[in-house]
Scaffold this motif. Structure first.
Motif, PDB file in Angstrom:
ATOM      1  N   ILE A  11      27.877  32.104  40.841  1.00 34.27           N
ATOM      2  CA  ILE A  11      26.573  32.783  40.470  1.00 34.27           C
ATOM      3  C   ILE A  11      25.281  32.205  41.017  1.00 34.27           C
ATOM      4  CG2 ILE A  11      25.390  33.307  38.293  1.00 34.27           C
ATOM      5  CD1 ILE A  11      27.977  32.969  36.705  1.00 34.27           C
ATOM      6  N   THR A  12      25.256  30.916  41.250  1.00 36.04           N
ATOM      7  CA  THR A  12      24.123  30.264  41.912  1.00 36.04           C
ATOM      8  C   THR A  12      23.854  30.529  43.322  1.00 36.04           C
ATOM      9  OG1 THR A  12      24.902  28.325  41.947  1.00 36.04           O
ATOM     10  CG2 THR A  12      23.599  29.000  40.170  1.00 36.04           C
ATOM     11  N   SER A  13      25.218  30.560  44.202  1.00 38.10           N
ATOM     12  CA  SER A  13      25.076  30.591  45.437  1.00 38.10           C
ATOM     13  C   SER A  13      25.737  31.790  46.061  1.00 38.10           C
ATOM     14  CB  SER A  13      25.946  29.328  46.118  1.00 38.10           C
ATOM     15  OG  SER A  13      27.366  29.293  45.419  1.00 38.10           O
ATOM     16  N   GLY A  14      26.354  32.472  45.215  1.00 40.80           N
ATOM     17  CA  GLY A  14      27.168  33.695  45.709  1.00 40.80           C
ATOM     18  C   GLY A  14      28.397  33.499  46.646  1.00 40.80           C
ATOM     19  N   SER A  15      28.969  32.229  46.624  1.00 41.15           N
ATOM     20  CA  SER A  15      30.263  32.020  47.408  1.00 41.15           C
ATOM     21  C   SER A  15      31.280  31.616  46.372  1.00 41.15           C
ATOM     22  CB  SER A  15      30.103  30.856  48.273  1.00 41.15           C
ATOM     23  OG  SER A  15      29.660  29.764  47.583  1.00 41.15           O
ATOM     24  N   LEU A  16      32.584  31.996  46.575  1.00 35.47           N
ATOM     25  CA  LEU A  16      33.478  31.864  46.034  1.00 35.47           C
ATOM     26  C   LEU A  16      34.608  30.706  46.743  1.00 35.47           C
ATOM     27  CD1 LEU A  16      35.321  32.217  43.395  1.00 35.47           C
ATOM     28  CD2 LEU A  16      36.319  34.460  44.400  1.00 35.47           C
ATOM     29  N   GLN A  17      35.235  29.545  46.043  1.00 32.68           N
ATOM     30  CA  GLN A  17      35.984  28.859  46.606  1.00 32.68           C
ATOM     31  C   GLN A  17      37.371  29.224  46.322  1.00 32.68           C
ATOM     32  OE1 GLN A  17      35.178  26.168  48.565  1.00 32.68           O
ATOM     33  NE2 GLN A  17      32.889  26.737  48.454  1.00 32.68           N
ATOM     34  N   ILE A  18      38.386  29.153  47.277  1.00 34.90           N
ATOM     35  CA  ILE A  18      39.675  29.583  47.137  1.00 34.90           C
ATOM     36  C   ILE A  18      40.394  29.045  46.012  1.00 34.90           C
ATOM     37  CG2 ILE A  18      41.747  29.645  48.310  1.00 34.90           C
ATOM     38  CD1 ILE A  18      39.996  31.535  49.219  1.00 34.90           C
ATOM     39  N   LYS A  19      40.054  27.595  45.902  1.00 44.24           N
ATOM     40  CA  LYS A  19      40.799  26.814  44.727  1.00 44.24           C
ATOM     41  C   LYS A  19      40.257  27.318  43.356  1.00 44.24           C
ATOM     42  CE  LYS A  19      41.026  22.111  42.938  1.00 44.24           C
ATOM     43  NZ  LYS A  19      40.671  20.837  43.304  1.00 44.24           N
ATOM     44  N   GLU A  20      39.138  27.606  43.167  1.00 38.71           N
ATOM     45  CA  GLU A  20      38.540  28.352  42.002  1.00 38.71           C
ATOM     46  C   GLU A  20      39.266  29.561  41.678  1.00 38.71           C
ATOM     47  OE1 GLU A  20      34.589  28.316  42.565  1.00 38.71           O
ATOM     48  OE2 GLU A  20      34.127  26.160  42.162  1.00 38.71           O
ATOM     49  N   PHE A  21      39.388  30.352  42.678  1.00 39.12           N
ATOM     50  CA  PHE A  21      39.855  31.795  42.690  1.00 39.12           C
ATOM     51  C   PHE A  21      41.510  31.727  42.349  1.00 39.12           C
ATOM     52  CE2 PHE A  21      41.813  35.716  44.293  1.00 39.12           C
ATOM     53  CZ  PHE A  21      41.429  36.435  43.549  1.00 39.12           C
ATOM     54  N   ALA A  22      42.201  30.681  43.100  1.00 40.75           N
ATOM     55  CA  ALA A  22      43.538  30.475  42.555  1.00 40.75           C
ATOM     56  C   ALA A  22      43.707  30.078  41.126  1.00 40.75           C
ATOM     57  CB  ALA A  22      44.174  29.536  43.584  1.00 40.75           C
ATOM     58  N   ILE A  23      42.860  29.082  40.737  1.00 41.65           N
ATOM     59  CA  ILE A  23      43.165  28.656  39.163  1.00 41.65           C
ATOM     60  C   ILE A  23      43.092  29.707  38.415  1.00 41.65           C
ATOM     61  CG2 ILE A  23      42.045  27.210  37.641  1.00 41.65           C
ATOM     62  CD1 ILE A  23      41.306  25.179  39.751  1.00 41.65           C
ATOM     63  N   CYS A  24      41.931  30.559  38.486  1.00 44.58           N
ATOM     64  CA  CYS A  24      41.783  31.685  37.431  1.00 44.58           C
ATOM     65  C   CYS A  24      42.847  32.643  37.698  1.00 44.58           C
ATOM     66  CB  CYS A  24      40.289  32.248  38.017  1.00 44.58           C
ATOM     67  SG  CYS A  24      38.990  31.245  37.617  1.00 44.58           S
ATOM     68  N   THR A  25      43.483  32.995  39.053  1.00 43.18           N
ATOM     69  CA  THR A  25      44.360  33.793  39.156  1.00 43.18           C
ATOM     70  C   THR A  25      45.733  33.143  38.615  1.00 43.18           C
ATOM     71  OG1 THR A  25      43.571  34.598  41.182  1.00 43.18           O
ATOM     72  CG2 THR A  25      45.867  35.159  40.770  1.00 43.18           C
ATOM     73  N   LEU A  26      46.082  32.170  38.627  1.00 40.71           N
ATOM     74  CA  LEU A  26      47.002  31.498  38.236  1.00 40.71           C
ATOM     75  C   LEU A  26      47.202  31.568  36.380  1.00 40.71           C
ATOM     76  CD1 LEU A  26      50.011  30.061  38.358  1.00 40.71           C
ATOM     77  CD2 LEU A  26      48.748  27.918  38.490  1.00 40.71           C
ATOM     78  N   THR A  27      46.007  31.410  35.991  1.00 38.89           N
ATOM     79  CA  THR A  27      45.808  31.286  34.267  1.00 38.89           C
ATOM     80  C   THR A  27      45.813  32.596  34.079  1.00 38.89           C
ATOM     81  OG1 THR A  27      43.978  29.455  34.732  1.00 38.89           O
ATOM     82  CG2 THR A  27      44.087  30.741  32.708  1.00 38.89           C
ATOM     83  N   SER A  28      45.408  33.735  34.484  1.00 42.29           N
ATOM     84  CA  SER A  28      45.491  35.074  34.241  1.00 42.29           C
ATOM     85  C   SER A  28      47.001  35.506  34.208  1.00 42.29           C
ATOM     86  CB  SER A  28      44.629  35.851  35.183  1.00 42.29           C
ATOM     87  OG  SER A  28      43.545  35.738  35.229  1.00 42.29           O
ATOM     88  N   LEU A  29      47.829  35.128  34.998  1.00 39.40           N
ATOM     89  CA  LEU A  29      49.182  35.247  35.269  1.00 39.40           C
ATOM     90  C   LEU A  29      50.068  34.759  34.218  1.00 39.40           C
ATOM     91  CD1 LEU A  29      50.063  35.109  39.181  1.00 39.40           C
ATOM     92  CD2 LEU A  29      50.200  37.195  37.597  1.00 39.40           C
ATOM     93  N   LEU A  30      49.656  33.451  33.931  1.00 40.51           N
ATOM     94  CA  LEU A  30      50.327  32.839  32.873  1.00 40.51           C
ATOM     95  C   LEU A  30      49.985  33.191  31.455  1.00 40.51           C
ATOM     96  CD1 LEU A  30      50.127  29.171  34.169  1.00 40.51           C
ATOM     97  CD2 LEU A  30      52.094  30.626  34.052  1.00 40.51           C
ATOM     98  N   LEU A  31      48.956  33.691  31.244  1.00 40.44           N
ATOM     99  CA  LEU A  31      48.354  33.853  29.936  1.00 40.44           C
ATOM    100  C   LEU A  31      48.578  35.655  29.716  1.00 40.44           C
ATOM    101  CD1 LEU A  31      44.785  32.702  29.629  1.00 40.44           C
ATOM    102  CD2 LEU A  31      46.739  31.676  28.729  1.00 40.44           C
ATOM    103  N   GLY A  32      48.891  36.249  30.896  1.00 35.85           N
ATOM    104  CA  GLY A  32      49.358  37.622  30.573  1.00 35.85           C
ATOM    105  C   GLY A  32      50.989  37.688  30.320  1.00 35.85           C
ATOM    106  N   ALA A  33      51.436  36.825  30.968  1.00 36.74           N
ATOM    107  CA  ALA A  33      52.961  36.637  30.504  1.00 36.74           C
ATOM    108  C   ALA A  33      53.329  36.011  29.364  1.00 36.74           C
ATOM    109  CB  ALA A  33      53.705  35.587  31.576  1.00 36.74           C
ATOM    110  N   LEU A  34      52.350  35.224  28.836  1.00 34.17           N
ATOM    111  CA  LEU A  34      52.443  34.686  27.388  1.00 34.17           C
ATOM    112  C   LEU A  34      52.214  36.024  26.367  1.00 34.17           C
ATOM    113  CD1 LEU A  34      52.732  32.345  25.173  1.00 34.17           C
ATOM    114  CD2 LEU A  34      50.307  32.331  25.446  1.00 34.17           C
TER     115      LEU A  34
END
Length: 230
Positions: A11-34
């Protein structure tokens, strides 16, 4: 895992780290499967495509909002994801449970998209536990002794009290919920919600009704949760 916004730097810098995006994507997949797995418990009527939609929807919402966040237009991302949810209402109407699960999956996608991983996990666990409780408590489910009865009668019969004595013999409750005229008014179609007495014979009741309605159509069906539309 903290309750702080994982994407605060985005939000402050306008950049997105791959690691952060991967964590959120994996969490979304796991919660959706749940959510999809919990939906299959105590629900016999579901399709494979619907379960796949519930599992993937959080990831789709999260991906859209994450990309918009990089551009600095979070509001636009939420608006686009919200517009996608309207596609459901352009198809065959779903049950209350299906629509509720779609909104839950979208909410999880929103939470993970802005980095609130811990909130998303806690929210998913609470909702799943509540769903299991509502499905397991007998008081909150449709009684197996409660059925939908549809009877056709000729116009010469007074439908208001025509089967009262039969219902009193076999049922605890019998409520007339709909009357429909067919065949140019020559036949009435009556719809009842009935709850049978313990040990009452459904066949004996249908035989008595059949003798009284002139052997016209009779349908006795279970009241299913999936029939409850929004």
């Amino acid at each position: 895992m903290t309750f702080e916004n994982l994407f605060q730097s985005v939000i402050t810098s306008g950049s997105l780290q791959i690691k952060e995006f991967a964590i959120c994507t994996l969490t979304s997949l796991l919660l959706g499967a749940l959510i999809a797995f919990v939906y299959t418990i105590h629900n016999k009527h579901y399709s494979r495509s619907f379960l796949m939609t519930i599992a993937v929807l959080p990831v789709a919402v999260q991906g859209i909002i994450s990309m918009m966040t990089i551009q600095g237009t979070v509001g636009a991302g939420i608006a686009v994801a919200g517009a996608f949810s309207l596609v459901r209402y352009r198809s065959v109407p779903g049950s209350a449970k299906e629509i509720c699960n779609i909104f839950m999956a979208m909410a999880l996608g929103f939470a993970t998209a802005v980095g609130y991983i811990a909130y998303a996990i806690i929210f998913a666990v609470i909702i799943c536990v509540v769903n299991l409780i509502f499905n397991c408590v007998p008081v909150l489910s449709v009684s197996r002794s409660e059925k939908m009865l549809r009877v056709s009668i000729p116009e010469s019969l007074d439908y208001t009290e025509v089967f009262d004595d039969i219902f009193e013999k076999y049922t605890i409750r019998a409520e007339l919920v709909r009357v429909k005229s067919t065949n140019m008014g020559a036949v009435f179609q009556l719809s009842y919600e009935v709850r049978f007495k313990h040990g009452a014979s459904e066949k004996d009741m249908l035989d008595e009704i059949r003798c009284r309605n002139g052997n016209l159509d009779i349908i006795l069906a279970r009241i299913a949760d999936s029939d409850e539309k929004l």
